[in-house]
Design a protein around this motif. Structure first.
Motif, PDB file in Angstrom:
ATOM      1  N   ALA A  75      45.114 -46.304  44.378  1.00 54.70           N
ATOM      2  CA  ALA A  75      44.755 -45.265  45.343  1.00 54.70           C
ATOM      3  C   ALA A  75      43.925 -44.252  44.576  1.00 54.70           C
ATOM      4  O   ALA A  75      44.114 -44.053  43.376  1.00 54.70           O
ATOM      5  CB  ALA A  75      45.995 -44.614  45.939  1.00 54.70           C
ATOM      6  N   SER A  76      43.001 -43.639  45.270  1.00 54.35           N
ATOM      7  CA  SER A  76      42.183 -42.627  44.612  1.00 54.35           C
ATOM      8  C   SER A  76      42.123 -41.389  45.484  1.00 54.35           C
ATOM      9  O   SER A  76      42.442 -41.430  46.664  1.00 54.35           O
ATOM     10  CB  SER A  76      40.768 -43.163  44.360  1.00 54.35           C
ATOM     11  OG  SER A  76      40.136 -43.443  45.586  1.00 54.35           O
ATOM     12  N   ILE A  77      41.728 -40.306  44.883  1.00 55.04           N
ATOM     13  CA  ILE A  77      41.585 -39.065  45.624  1.00 55.04           C
ATOM     14  C   ILE A  77      40.127 -38.631  45.530  1.00 55.04           C
ATOM     15  O   ILE A  77      39.543 -38.623  44.457  1.00 55.04           O
ATOM     16  CB  ILE A  77      42.559 -37.985  45.140  1.00 55.04           C
ATOM     17  CG1 ILE A  77      42.595 -36.831  46.108  1.00 55.04           C
ATOM     18  CG2 ILE A  77      42.281 -37.538  43.752  1.00 55.04           C
ATOM     19  CD1 ILE A  77      43.922 -36.167  46.194  1.00 55.04           C
ATOM     20  N   HIS A  78      39.553 -38.370  46.675  1.00 54.03           N
ATOM     21  CA  HIS A  78      38.143 -38.019  46.816  1.00 54.03           C
ATOM     22  C   HIS A  78      38.059 -36.496  46.954  1.00 54.03           C
ATOM     23  O   HIS A  78      38.628 -35.922  47.878  1.00 54.03           O
ATOM     24  CB  HIS A  78      37.623 -38.704  48.081  1.00 54.03           C
ATOM     25  CG  HIS A  78      36.170 -38.628  48.282  1.00 54.03           C
ATOM     26  ND1 HIS A  78      35.399 -39.737  48.432  1.00 54.03           N
ATOM     27  CD2 HIS A  78      35.332 -37.584  48.363  1.00 54.03           C
ATOM     28  CE1 HIS A  78      34.144 -39.376  48.616  1.00 54.03           C
ATOM     29  NE2 HIS A  78      34.084 -38.072  48.582  1.00 54.03           N
ATOM     30  N   ARG A  79      37.386 -35.856  46.027  1.00 53.46           N
ATOM     31  CA  ARG A  79      37.264 -34.400  46.045  1.00 53.46           C
ATOM     32  C   ARG A  79      36.251 -33.984  47.115  1.00 53.46           C
ATOM     33  O   ARG A  79      35.138 -34.488  47.157  1.00 53.46           O
ATOM     34  CB  ARG A  79      36.818 -33.917  44.668  1.00 53.46           C
ATOM     35  CG  ARG A  79      36.753 -32.434  44.524  1.00 53.46           C
ATOM     36  CD  ARG A  79      36.383 -32.013  43.125  1.00 53.46           C
ATOM     37  NE  ARG A  79      35.343 -32.877  42.574  1.00 53.46           N
ATOM     38  CZ  ARG A  79      35.336 -33.330  41.326  1.00 53.46           C
ATOM     39  NH1 ARG A  79      36.279 -33.011  40.504  1.00 53.46           N
ATOM     40  NH2 ARG A  79      34.358 -34.090  40.891  1.00 53.46           N
ATOM     41  N   VAL A  80      36.667 -33.058  47.982  1.00 58.14           N
ATOM     42  CA  VAL A  80      35.827 -32.622  49.092  1.00 58.14           C
ATOM     43  C   VAL A  80      35.713 -31.096  49.057  1.00 58.14           C
ATOM     44  O   VAL A  80      36.696 -30.401  48.833  1.00 58.14           O
ATOM     45  CB  VAL A  80      36.424 -33.054  50.447  1.00 58.14           C
ATOM     46  CG1 VAL A  80      35.584 -32.561  51.600  1.00 58.14           C
ATOM     47  CG2 VAL A  80      36.574 -34.564  50.503  1.00 58.14           C
ATOM     48  N   ARG A  81      34.514 -30.597  49.285  1.00 56.87           N
ATOM     49  CA  ARG A  81      34.276 -29.160  49.412  1.00 56.87           C
ATOM     50  C   ARG A  81      33.940 -28.872  50.865  1.00 56.87           C
ATOM     51  O   ARG A  81      33.124 -29.563  51.469  1.00 56.87           O
ATOM     52  CB  ARG A  81      33.115 -28.728  48.525  1.00 56.87           C
ATOM     53  CG  ARG A  81      32.868 -27.246  48.576  1.00 56.87           C
ATOM     54  CD  ARG A  81      31.678 -26.830  47.772  1.00 56.87           C
ATOM     55  NE  ARG A  81      31.466 -27.673  46.613  1.00 56.87           N
ATOM     56  CZ  ARG A  81      30.466 -27.524  45.758  1.00 56.87           C
ATOM     57  NH1 ARG A  81      29.588 -26.581  45.932  1.00 56.87           N
ATOM     58  NH2 ARG A  81      30.324 -28.329  44.739  1.00 56.87           N
ATOM     59  N   ALA A  82      34.582 -27.870  51.420  1.00 58.43           N
ATOM     60  CA  ALA A  82      34.342 -27.503  52.818  1.00 58.43           C
ATOM     61  C   ALA A  82      34.355 -25.989  52.938  1.00 58.43           C
ATOM     62  O   ALA A  82      34.750 -25.278  52.023  1.00 58.43           O
ATOM     63  CB  ALA A  82      35.411 -28.126  53.707  1.00 58.43           C
ATOM     64  N   TYR A  83      33.904 -25.518  54.074  1.00 57.88           N
ATOM     65  CA  TYR A  83      33.884 -24.078  54.344  1.00 57.88           C
ATOM     66  C   TYR A  83      34.588 -23.801  55.660  1.00 57.88           C
ATOM     67  O   TYR A  83      34.434 -24.541  56.626  1.00 57.88           O
ATOM     68  CB  TYR A  83      32.441 -23.565  54.427  1.00 57.88           C
ATOM     69  CG  TYR A  83      31.727 -23.610  53.104  1.00 57.88           C
ATOM     70  CD1 TYR A  83      31.796 -22.547  52.230  1.00 57.88           C
ATOM     71  CD2 TYR A  83      31.002 -24.736  52.727  1.00 57.88           C
ATOM     72  CE1 TYR A  83      31.150 -22.587  51.000  1.00 57.88           C
ATOM     73  CE2 TYR A  83      30.348 -24.788  51.511  1.00 57.88           C
ATOM     74  CZ  TYR A  83      30.428 -23.704  50.653  1.00 57.88           C
ATOM     75  OH  TYR A  83      29.801 -23.747  49.443  1.00 57.88           O
ATOM     76  N   TYR A  84      35.358 -22.751  55.672  1.00 56.88           N
ATOM     77  CA  TYR A  84      35.957 -22.236  56.892  1.00 56.88           C
ATOM     78  C   TYR A  84      35.408 -20.831  57.054  1.00 56.88           C
ATOM     79  O   TYR A  84      35.871 -19.891  56.430  1.00 56.88           O
ATOM     80  CB  TYR A  84      37.482 -22.227  56.779  1.00 56.88           C
ATOM     81  CG  TYR A  84      38.172 -21.771  58.041  1.00 56.88           C
ATOM     82  CD1 TYR A  84      38.226 -22.604  59.152  1.00 56.88           C
ATOM     83  CD2 TYR A  84      38.762 -20.522  58.112  1.00 56.88           C
ATOM     84  CE1 TYR A  84      38.852 -22.196  60.314  1.00 56.88           C
ATOM     85  CE2 TYR A  84      39.395 -20.105  59.267  1.00 56.88           C
ATOM     86  CZ  TYR A  84      39.439 -20.945  60.360  1.00 56.88           C
ATOM     87  OH  TYR A  84      40.052 -20.539  61.512  1.00 56.88           O
ATOM     88  N   GLY A  85      34.343 -20.720  57.843  1.00 55.97           N
ATOM     89  CA  GLY A  85      33.603 -19.456  57.880  1.00 55.97           C
ATOM     90  C   GLY A  85      32.939 -19.252  56.529  1.00 55.97           C
ATOM     91  O   GLY A  85      32.172 -20.084  56.067  1.00 55.97           O
ATOM     92  N   LYS A  86      33.264 -18.170  55.865  1.00 58.62           N
ATOM     93  CA  LYS A  86      32.712 -17.905  54.530  1.00 58.62           C
ATOM     94  C   LYS A  86      33.662 -18.296  53.412  1.00 58.62           C
ATOM     95  O   LYS A  86      33.362 -18.106  52.240  1.00 58.62           O
ATOM     96  CB  LYS A  86      32.371 -16.421  54.405  1.00 58.62           C
ATOM     97  CG  LYS A  86      31.240 -15.998  55.307  1.00 58.62           C
ATOM     98  CD  LYS A  86      30.904 -14.550  55.103  1.00 58.62           C
ATOM     99  CE  LYS A  86      29.758 -14.133  56.012  1.00 58.62           C
ATOM    100  NZ  LYS A  86      29.384 -12.739  55.820  1.00 58.62           N
ATOM    101  N   VAL A  87      34.809 -18.835  53.775  1.00 63.31           N
ATOM    102  CA  VAL A  87      35.804 -19.216  52.782  1.00 63.31           C
ATOM    103  C   VAL A  87      35.520 -20.635  52.289  1.00 63.31           C
ATOM    104  O   VAL A  87      35.460 -21.583  53.079  1.00 63.31           O
ATOM    105  CB  VAL A  87      37.229 -19.143  53.373  1.00 63.31           C
ATOM    106  CG1 VAL A  87      38.260 -19.581  52.351  1.00 63.31           C
ATOM    107  CG2 VAL A  87      37.522 -17.743  53.888  1.00 63.31           C
ATOM    108  N   LYS A  88      35.356 -20.778  50.990  1.00 58.96           N
ATOM    109  CA  LYS A  88      35.115 -22.091  50.391  1.00 58.96           C
ATOM    110  C   LYS A  88      36.466 -22.751  50.119  1.00 58.96           C
ATOM    111  O   LYS A  88      37.348 -22.138  49.516  1.00 58.96           O
ATOM    112  CB  LYS A  88      34.346 -21.943  49.091  1.00 58.96           C
ATOM    113  CG  LYS A  88      33.905 -23.270  48.509  1.00 58.96           C
ATOM    114  CD  LYS A  88      33.297 -23.155  47.136  1.00 58.96           C
ATOM    115  CE  LYS A  88      32.116 -22.246  47.074  1.00 58.96           C
ATOM    116  NZ  LYS A  88      31.465 -22.279  45.743  1.00 58.96           N
ATOM    117  N   LEU A  89      36.616 -23.964  50.591  1.00 60.35           N
ATOM    118  CA  LEU A  89      37.851 -24.717  50.407  1.00 60.35           C
ATOM    119  C   LEU A  89      37.577 -25.974  49.598  1.00 60.35           C
ATOM    120  O   LEU A  89      36.534 -26.600  49.749  1.00 60.35           O
ATOM    121  CB  LEU A  89      38.431 -25.123  51.766  1.00 60.35           C
ATOM    122  CG  LEU A  89      38.735 -24.009  52.753  1.00 60.35           C
ATOM    123  CD1 LEU A  89      39.056 -24.601  54.101  1.00 60.35           C
ATOM    124  CD2 LEU A  89      39.865 -23.158  52.245  1.00 60.35           C
TER     125      LEU A  89
END
Length: 120
Positions: A75-89
Motif C-alpha cells: 500500500a502506498s500513500i499519495h501526498r496531496v496538496r489542497a486549499y480550503y479558501g486560503k488555507v493550504k492543506l
C-alpha cells in the motif's frame, strides 16, 4: 528502491483482470496489467507526490529462496496538496493497494492501512 521491481510485478499481477478490452477464450488467464505496472516510476525520486518512503510492504521471506515474488502485499500513500479558501492543506490518500491472490483474505491490507499508513 531495491524492491521496486517486485512491487511493480505485484501490482501488475494483482490487477491483471482489469481493463480487458476484448473477451478472453474460456480457460485463458490474462498476463500482467501493463498500465498498472507503470507504478514503478512512483518509487523513484523523480516523483513529486511519492517516494520510496511512501510505501508499506508485506514480504514473505520464505519466497525469497523460490522464484516467486517475495512482496505479497503493498500500500502506498499519495501526498496531496489542497486549499480550503486560503488555507493550504496537506493530506495523504492510499494508492496502489495490492495483494497477491494467494495471500488474499488474511487481513494484510487492513494491517498495512491501519498500523502503518493510518498512523502517519
Amino acid at each position: 528502491m531495491a524492491d521496486s521491481q517486485d512491487v511493480q510485478d505485484l501490482v501488475g499481477d494483482s490487477f491483471k483482470w482489469l481493463e480487458l478490452v476484448k473477451p478472453l477464450e474460456p480457460g485463458v488467464i490474462p498476463g500482467s496489467n501493463e498500465s498498472l505496472k507503470q507504478a514503478r516510476r512512483l518509487l523513484t525520486r523523480k516523483n513529486a507526490t511519492m517516494s520510496e518512503f511512501s510505501y508499506a510492504l508485506v514480504e514473505d521471506t520464505k519466497r525469497r529462496v523460490t522464484d516467486k515474488n517475495p512482496i505479497v502485499a503493498c500500500a502506498s500513500i499519495h501526498r496531496v496538496r489542497a486549499y480550503y479558501g486560503k488555507v493550504k492543506l496537506f493530506f495523504g490518500k492510499p494508492e496502489l493497494i495490492a495483494t497477491d491472490p494467494e495471500y488474499r483474505n488474511r487481513g494484510l491490507v487492513r494491517k498495512l492501512l491501519y498500523e502503518m499508513i493510518h498512523r502517519i
